[in-house]
Motif scaffolding. Structure first.
Motif, PDB file in Angstrom:
ATOM      1  N   GLY A 138      41.866  47.097  40.682  1.00 38.98           N
ATOM      2  CA  GLY A 138      41.227  48.005  41.621  1.00 38.98           C
ATOM      3  C   GLY A 138      41.914  48.060  42.960  1.00 38.98           C
ATOM      4  O   GLY A 138      42.987  47.497  43.166  1.00 38.98           O
ATOM      5  N   ASN A 139      41.260  48.751  43.865  1.00 38.84           N
ATOM      6  CA  ASN A 139      41.726  48.958  45.224  1.00 38.84           C
ATOM      7  C   ASN A 139      40.583  48.553  46.146  1.00 38.84           C
ATOM      8  O   ASN A 139      39.499  49.124  46.075  1.00 38.84           O
ATOM      9  N   VAL A 140      40.816  47.554  47.002  1.00 37.76           N
ATOM     10  CA  VAL A 140      39.723  47.004  47.797  1.00 37.76           C
ATOM     11  C   VAL A 140      40.179  46.763  49.228  1.00 37.76           C
ATOM     12  O   VAL A 140      41.359  46.496  49.488  1.00 37.76           O
ATOM     13  N   SER A 141      39.244  46.880  50.167  1.00 39.50           N
ATOM     14  CA  SER A 141      39.540  46.587  51.562  1.00 39.50           C
ATOM     15  C   SER A 141      39.887  45.114  51.722  1.00 39.50           C
ATOM     16  O   SER A 141      39.288  44.243  51.088  1.00 39.50           O
ATOM     17  N   ILE A 142      40.850  44.823  52.572  1.00 36.74           N
ATOM     18  CA  ILE A 142      41.221  43.440  52.853  1.00 36.74           C
ATOM     19  C   ILE A 142      40.020  42.662  53.378  1.00 36.74           C
ATOM     20  O   ILE A 142      39.893  41.456  53.150  1.00 36.74           O
ATOM     21  N   ARG A 143      39.095  43.353  54.052  1.00 44.40           N
ATOM     22  CA  ARG A 143      37.912  42.689  54.608  1.00 44.40           C
ATOM     23  C   ARG A 143      36.929  42.271  53.519  1.00 44.40           C
ATOM     24  O   ARG A 143      36.117  41.369  53.738  1.00 44.40           O
ATOM     25  N   GLU A 144      36.991  42.940  52.383  1.00 44.59           N
ATOM     26  CA  GLU A 144      36.010  42.700  51.320  1.00 44.59           C
ATOM     27  C   GLU A 144      36.584  41.937  50.127  1.00 44.59           C
ATOM     28  O   GLU A 144      35.848  41.540  49.226  1.00 44.59           O
ATOM     29  N   TRP A 145      37.894  41.727  50.099  1.00 41.55           N
ATOM     30  CA  TRP A 145      38.514  41.068  48.954  1.00 41.55           C
ATOM     31  C   TRP A 145      38.015  39.638  48.819  1.00 41.55           C
ATOM     32  O   TRP A 145      37.994  38.882  49.797  1.00 41.55           O
ATOM     33  N   ASN A 146      37.620  39.251  47.603  1.00 41.87           N
ATOM     34  CA  ASN A 146      37.078  37.915  47.366  1.00 41.87           C
ATOM     35  C   ASN A 146      38.133  36.897  46.944  1.00 41.87           C
ATOM     36  O   ASN A 146      37.800  35.751  46.631  1.00 41.87           O
ATOM     37  N   GLY A 147      39.399  37.316  46.913  1.00 42.56           N
ATOM     38  CA  GLY A 147      40.477  36.395  46.568  1.00 42.56           C
ATOM     39  C   GLY A 147      40.835  36.372  45.105  1.00 42.56           C
ATOM     40  O   GLY A 147      41.801  35.707  44.709  1.00 42.56           O
ATOM     41  N   ALA A 148      40.074  37.087  44.262  1.00 39.05           N
ATOM     42  CA  ALA A 148      40.354  37.102  42.828  1.00 39.05           C
ATOM     43  C   ALA A 148      41.464  38.095  42.504  1.00 39.05           C
ATOM     44  O   ALA A 148      41.538  39.182  43.088  1.00 39.05           O
ATOM     45  N   GLY A 149      42.349  37.733  41.568  1.00 37.09           N
ATOM     46  CA  GLY A 149      43.428  38.617  41.167  1.00 37.09           C
ATOM     47  C   GLY A 149      44.688  38.417  41.992  1.00 37.09           C
ATOM     48  O   GLY A 149      44.765  37.540  42.864  1.00 37.09           O
ATOM     49  N   ILE A 150      45.685  39.240  41.696  1.00 38.03           N
ATOM     50  CA  ILE A 150      46.983  39.176  42.376  1.00 38.03           C
ATOM     51  C   ILE A 150      47.206  40.477  43.140  1.00 38.03           C
ATOM     52  O   ILE A 150      46.998  41.572  42.604  1.00 38.03           O
ATOM     53  N   ILE A 151      47.637  40.368  44.375  1.00 39.26           N
ATOM     54  CA  ILE A 151      47.909  41.552  45.197  1.00 39.26           C
ATOM     55  C   ILE A 151      49.213  42.192  44.732  1.00 39.26           C
ATOM     56  O   ILE A 151      50.256  41.536  44.680  1.00 39.26           O
ATOM     57  N   GLU A 152      49.155  43.480  44.396  1.00 42.94           N
ATOM     58  CA  GLU A 152      50.356  44.245  44.041  1.00 42.94           C
ATOM     59  C   GLU A 152      50.987  44.868  45.274  1.00 42.94           C
ATOM     60  O   GLU A 152      52.211  44.863  45.440  1.00 42.94           O
ATOM     61  N   ALA A 153      50.141  45.453  46.127  1.00 47.07           N
ATOM     62  CA  ALA A 153      50.627  46.166  47.304  1.00 47.07           C
ATOM     63  C   ALA A 153      49.481  46.354  48.276  1.00 47.07           C
ATOM     64  O   ALA A 153      48.306  46.170  47.924  1.00 47.07           O
ATOM     65  N   LEU A 154      49.809  46.709  49.501  1.00 44.51           N
ATOM     66  CA  LEU A 154      48.786  47.066  50.467  1.00 44.51           C
ATOM     67  C   LEU A 154      49.080  48.438  51.038  1.00 44.51           C
ATOM     68  O   LEU A 154      50.245  48.815  51.221  1.00 44.51           O
ATOM     69  N   GLU A 155      48.022  49.183  51.283  1.00 41.80           N
ATOM     70  CA  GLU A 155      48.126  50.543  51.796  1.00 41.80           C
ATOM     71  C   GLU A 155      47.439  50.598  53.150  1.00 41.80           C
ATOM     72  O   GLU A 155      46.289  50.177  53.292  1.00 41.80           O
TER      73      GLU A 155
END
Length: 253
Positions: A138-155
């Motif tokens: 998915g696509n999530v705000s940095i403020r709301e990310w719970n740390g699960a998964g791997i970051i592909e990119a930031l927009e």
């Protein structure tokens, strides 16, 4: 690396890497600077994702997309002469060693929850969106990310930004900051974030007209709860630094 490391795995995809990283004794490896500094003896396997990470920095009409594998030095070099130079400044201040900036990735900086990172605090103020590979992509705000998964990119949406600002308080210019305050103005709204030696980065979105001394005092009192008294000073002192930083940011916005 360090003595407890017995093997390095090279997964075929980020999805596979995410599953491997959940296994006991394994850790994701990209830049690796934090892993090497910590030398956690419980880690025996590194899951190398360098070959899977996008490293480009791309510009659109209203934004920037940064691959999670882009290094802090790459951000400094690419953005320092553009309108987004504050992001380059923040990346440089987050790590004053150019050699380490050449290794440290922006994805790792975010994933490690580096509250004392100027670039992470600014990205919170910018409300960057993270593209995540995980059990639920998915696509999530940095403020709301719970740390699960791997970051592909930031927009980062920049087309409607009229001003931004960054203030830091440290014993020396090259020392880690005790308090970091970042702010962005979009039209009649201001978004500010406070980081530093704290448990988390906290953010506030507020109309420009309501960004008063009273609201600054109230937000500072709330933000300082995530700090602690230590060798840098008392909570009262740090609250005063947060207030000062917010007022300086307000003046620039």
């Amino acid at each position: 690396m360090w003595s407890s490391i017995r093997q390095i795995e090279f997964p075929e995809s980020l999805s596979v890497a995410n599953k491997l990283a959940d296994e006991e004794g394994k850790a994701l490896f990209a830049g690796g600077t934090y892993l090497v500094a910590e030398k956690n003896p419980d880690i025996h396997t590194l899951v190398d994702i360098n070959h899977l990470l996008e490293r480009s920095i791309e510009f659109t009409n209203d934004g920037i997309t940064i691959g999670a594998g882009a290094t802090l030095q790459q951000i400094v070099r690419t953005l320092r002469d553009r309108e987004q130079s504050l992001l380059a400044q923040a990346a440089r201040q987050s790590c004053y060693s150019k050699n380490i900036r050449n290794q440290r990735t922006i994805g790792g900086e975010i994933a490690r929850r580096k509250t004392g990172s100027e670039v992470v605090t600014l990205l919170h103020a910018l409300n960057a969106r993270l593209r995540i590979t995980g059990e639920t992509d998915g696509n999530v705000s940095i403020r709301e990310w719970n740390g699960a998964g791997i970051i592909e990119a930031l927009e980062i949406r920049i087309g409607d930004i009229s001003a931004n600002a960054l203030e830091r308080f440290a014993l020396l210019p090259s020392a880690a900051a005790m308090v970091i305050v970042a702010g962005v103005r979009r039209g009649a709204q201001v978004e500010v974030s406070v980081g530093g030696r704290a448990r988390k980065v906290v953010s506030l979105q507020i109309p420009v007209a309501e960004f008063t001394d009273e609201r600054i005092a109230a937000f500072s009192a709330s933000a300082v709860r995530h700090f602690q008294t230590d060798m840098d000073g008392s909570l009262r002192y740090k609250q005063s630094l947060i207030e000062t930083g917010l007022k300086r940011v307000r003046k620039q916005l």
